[in-house]
Scaffold this motif. Sequence first.
Motif, short mmCIF file in Angstrom:
data_model
loop_
_atom_site.label_atom_id
_atom_site.label_comp_id
_atom_site.label_asym_id
_atom_site.label_seq_id
_atom_site.Cartn_x
_atom_site.Cartn_y
_atom_site.Cartn_z
N LEU A 72 -12.05 -4.50 -3.94
CA LEU A 72 -11.48 -5.77 -3.48
C LEU A 72 -11.35 -6.78 -4.61
O LEU A 72 -10.31 -7.39 -4.80
N GLY A 76 -7.94 -5.78 -5.48
CA GLY A 76 -7.28 -6.54 -4.42
C GLY A 76 -6.97 -5.76 -3.16
O GLY A 76 -6.09 -6.14 -2.41
N LEU A 129 1.38 1.89 0.37
CA LEU A 129 1.97 0.63 0.82
C LEU A 129 0.96 -0.50 0.65
O LEU A 129 -0.05 -0.33 0.00
N HIS A 132 -3.01 -4.23 3.51
CA HIS A 132 -3.51 -4.24 4.89
C HIS A 132 -3.59 -2.84 5.46
O HIS A 132 -4.34 -2.59 6.38
N TYR A 133 -2.83 -1.88 4.92
CA TYR A 133 -2.91 -0.52 5.42
C TYR A 133 -4.30 0.06 5.17
O TYR A 133 -4.89 0.70 6.02
N ILE A 212 4.41 -5.42 -8.80
CA ILE A 212 5.72 -5.11 -9.38
C ILE A 212 5.67 -5.22 -10.90
O ILE A 212 6.12 -4.32 -11.62
N ASN A 402 17.31 -4.61 -11.63
CA ASN A 402 16.29 -3.97 -10.82
C ASN A 402 16.57 -2.48 -10.63
O ASN A 402 15.63 -1.68 -10.52
N LEU A 407 13.16 -0.54 -9.90
CA LEU A 407 12.60 -1.20 -8.71
C LEU A 407 13.45 -0.89 -7.48
O LEU A 407 12.95 -0.82 -6.38
N TYR A 408 14.77 -0.72 -7.69
CA TYR A 408 15.65 -0.26 -6.62
C TYR A 408 16.16 1.12 -7.00
O TYR A 408 16.34 1.43 -8.18
N PHE A 439 10.81 -11.14 -16.01
CA PHE A 439 11.36 -11.48 -14.70
C PHE A 439 11.88 -12.91 -14.68
O PHE A 439 11.34 -13.78 -15.35
N ARG A 443 6.40 -13.38 -13.59
CA ARG A 443 5.37 -12.53 -13.00
C ARG A 443 4.31 -12.23 -14.04
O ARG A 443 4.36 -11.22 -14.72
N VAL B 36 -1.01 -11.09 8.58
CA VAL B 36 -1.59 -9.91 9.21
C VAL B 36 -2.90 -10.37 9.85
O VAL B 36 -3.88 -10.64 9.17
N PHE B 38 -6.13 -9.97 11.78
CA PHE B 38 -7.12 -9.00 12.23
C PHE B 38 -7.88 -9.49 13.46
O PHE B 38 -8.62 -8.71 14.05
N LEU B 94 -3.90 -12.04 0.78
CA LEU B 94 -5.25 -11.48 0.82
C LEU B 94 -6.28 -12.45 1.40
O LEU B 94 -7.02 -12.08 2.33
N ILE B 97 -5.86 -12.70 5.16
CA ILE B 97 -6.32 -11.49 5.85
C ILE B 97 -7.84 -11.53 5.98
O ILE B 97 -8.41 -11.31 7.05
N ILE B 231 1.33 0.59 12.75
CA ILE B 231 1.56 1.43 11.58
C ILE B 231 2.36 2.66 11.97
O ILE B 231 3.28 3.08 11.26
N GLU B 286 9.25 0.31 7.48
CA GLU B 286 8.63 -0.99 7.29
C GLU B 286 9.69 -2.05 7.11
O GLU B 286 10.67 -1.87 6.41
N GLU B 290 8.86 -6.51 -0.71
CA GLU B 290 8.83 -7.64 -1.64
C GLU B 290 10.06 -7.62 -2.51
O GLU B 290 10.52 -6.57 -2.95
N ALA B 292 12.09 -8.40 -5.94
CA ALA B 292 11.76 -8.54 -7.35
C ALA B 292 12.45 -9.76 -7.93
O ALA B 292 13.47 -10.17 -7.44
#
Lengths: 598, 292
Positions: A72, A76, A129, A132-133, A212, A402, A407-408, A439, A443, B36, B38, B94, B97, B231, B286, B290, B292
């Motif tokens: 975490l 993250g 992904l 949160h997954y 990214i 991109n 990225l794409y 960018f 970023r 999100v 919880f 984050l 959440i 999900i 999904e 995000e 770019a």
Amino acid sequence: MDTPMTPAAALPIEALAVIPAARWWRGLPAALLALVLVIALTALAPNDSYYLNIVMQAVTYAIGVAGIVVVLGYCGQISLTQAGFMGMGAYVLALLTVRLNVPFFAATIAAMGVCGLFGLLLGFASLRLGGHYLAMVTISFQVILTLVLTNWIDLTGGPDGISGIPRPELLSGPHAYLGLCLVLLVCAVLFTWRLKLSRLGRAMQAVRDNEIAAGTCGIDAFRIKVIAFGISAALGGLGGALFAGAFAYISPDQFTFDESIVMLTMALLGGVQSPFGAVLGTFTLVILPEWLRFLRQAYLAIYGGAVILIMIFLPDGIWGWAARRLYRRPKPVQGRLPPLPLLSGVTGVANGITGENALEIEGLAKHFGGVKAVDGVTFAVRRGSVHALIGPNGSGKTTFLNVISGLYRATAGHVRLGGVVLGTLPPHQRTRLGMTRTFQNIRVFRGLTVLENVMIGAERPGNDVRGGAAVVARALAALDFVGLRHEAGLPVGTLPYGHQRYVEIARALAGSPELLLLDEPAAGLNSTEKQELSLLLRRLKGHGLTIMVIEHDMKLIEAVADHITVLNFGRCIADGAPQAVLTHPEVVAAYLGEPQPA
Amino acid sequence: MLSILPQLVFTGLGIGAIYAIASLGFVLLIRAANVVNFAQGQFSMLGAYIMLVLLVSVGVPYWLAFILAIIIMAGFGVLFAGAVYWPLRNRGQLPVIISTIGASILLPNAVLAIYGPSPATVSGLFTNPGFMVGSVFVDTQYLSIIVAAGLMVALQYVVFEKTMLGKKLQATSQDKEMASLLGISVAGMVLVTFAYSAALGALAGVLVAPVLFVSVGMGATIALKAFAANIIGGFGSIPGTILGGLIIGLAETLGAAYISSPYKDAFGFIILLLVLLMRPQGLFGELIAEKA
């Protein structure tokens, strides 16, 4: 041709002080001192089993909480099953030692291995992904694990648990075993602390701060996240195995979801960015409830409330808050630096990349449903040139970039980097081949210092620098080149906007790219800063670096471009030398509108 | 065993419809506020407890308690937004959440401290327990849950796709700055979303109260299945999450009957893991990527 890399030893010693882990022995003296203290304290500790149990619980939990710091704090990603991994480690140790008479230490290693493996598997399933997954999948894992521990009675003993778990023969006394746990805690803290300063730890933090950008720096974010979660699970397993040995009895209700939340609270309260915070938080929350026994009924409600309050008022935890108070602005690094290699084609030849053109684009298209953002674009970027890509707003320039950087995914067409077809390669593999980018909306990795940001650039896979000191030297050289060397030690978020843009450019340059892609580098800069940028680009051009730049500022383009391609509505409407292109009637029409018929 | 299959399918769809309603509120928050949450399941738990208190302690009629519980929870949603989301709104996903995870621990344990652990029962919406259709006993409570799920889906579709409010909500979700430049009150939209989302959670809670017991732990159970539904269906997708909820409800009911009843809660998660491994973006893909 630039001179070859100066050996790291030639770097002034102060340079190494900026990034502590550049010295291999950093942290070891403190760890040794901690070990001596720990052993002395355990020898002197009173022989009171209540007191020893509390400390034992805190020590074994702290090892598990250090795992939360990795997944975490550094990476993250939210894991809500650290108690689950402690339980899994505890059960593996208990089953191996009690049922199969496996020696304690072998069983401990097996516990870490099994947990680490499960961590990798769960991570593999859920980390492709967003974060949160993982949170959701780890809750599910926790539920299933509790079900299995309770219901698979033949294996786990069911709700009754397993008793009679042995300790290692020579360390079975309460003091000796506590000493062992403390030694392993010191090792876990040292490992976690050094991990943060290592290349892997920097990659984790880059993924946390900006996934990214991490990808375009050559970091395989998915892999890094899975590794972080695996390490976290293995630390949980170690904590659990030691916990089982400490209390000789385990049952499913010791490793429930509630306990995972308690561990999360420990990490957040102490400070999730540092293993010291983990230890601090764990000891606080293990010892505090003992003093506040009257709260027993409502302690989980208070923990839940505490999580919200910590996030709002103490986001870095106690340790982070204290570290911020004690922060001293580091001294700028003095002394000579090795030159920054910027000539395109040097590292490329080693990779077998040759040819006159650095980048070839053929019939490239990107459609979003019915919108043809890029619609069959063909041109080439000559090696050593500055190639400008211009066009009105919404002409498809950023989409184009991109697609080029992966990225794409392209709808149709080919991109070749030095003759190598890029196909569907993800961004990090394109970076490996020598393509770096900046960018339009900056970023940078906000949790890191300026130097660490640029070090991540220097650590581009395929770059010609290896080892901590050489990476530091290369990063400093890149910062020196853009004029930010004196700000190397600062947190990147404290820099003004224009300087953050230079940090991004330095990060790209430190990777000694074959091709540098700049996405509107002048956006948001004032006129002085634009002039500085123009000078910087001309210096880069003088070194022979191949650059493709997207820009709106015509003065900048005229000052630096060797070649201009104009996009409008996703199509290439002009391509050639600056003067010819800028006077091309279709280009003038695209920018200024059609001339009125007389 | 096969003869009870139609009955199991009906019950499974009823259970699945509960998960679907709960996950609708969850999806709404993702779509409109990019949160999100919880603690979504705890809205259901609180809704059920409020109805219980109104029925037992205050003594209001059943239908009034039902409606009041939902209205009170809408107000609670605004409070929740102010305490859990608003102070952290500019700090990325984050911290928000983690803050909602904190709330998901705080709420049930606060209720536990006040009311104690013993579960309570609530009678159904209708006095008639049900009727037979062929060999299937159609429980009126499950039937009303399925009907309510259908109505809520229709309502959400109409609100999001056909009304200005829905457009504003979507605009707020995609780009808060741009939305506020267009004169949309971002704070207002976010509060509306939380209120509606909490009301939806409460609806699931008061509908399920007669079927399950009203207990402190019911929120966590509902939340877990709602996440999994989301999900499986594809994060943020409304039709996806409905389908996901129904799949989990069916998997649990059939798995408990034909395979093993102690592992009832595991079947939905096994499907979840399989979906993640084979089609990580979910059945409907999904929604959020995000830029770019």
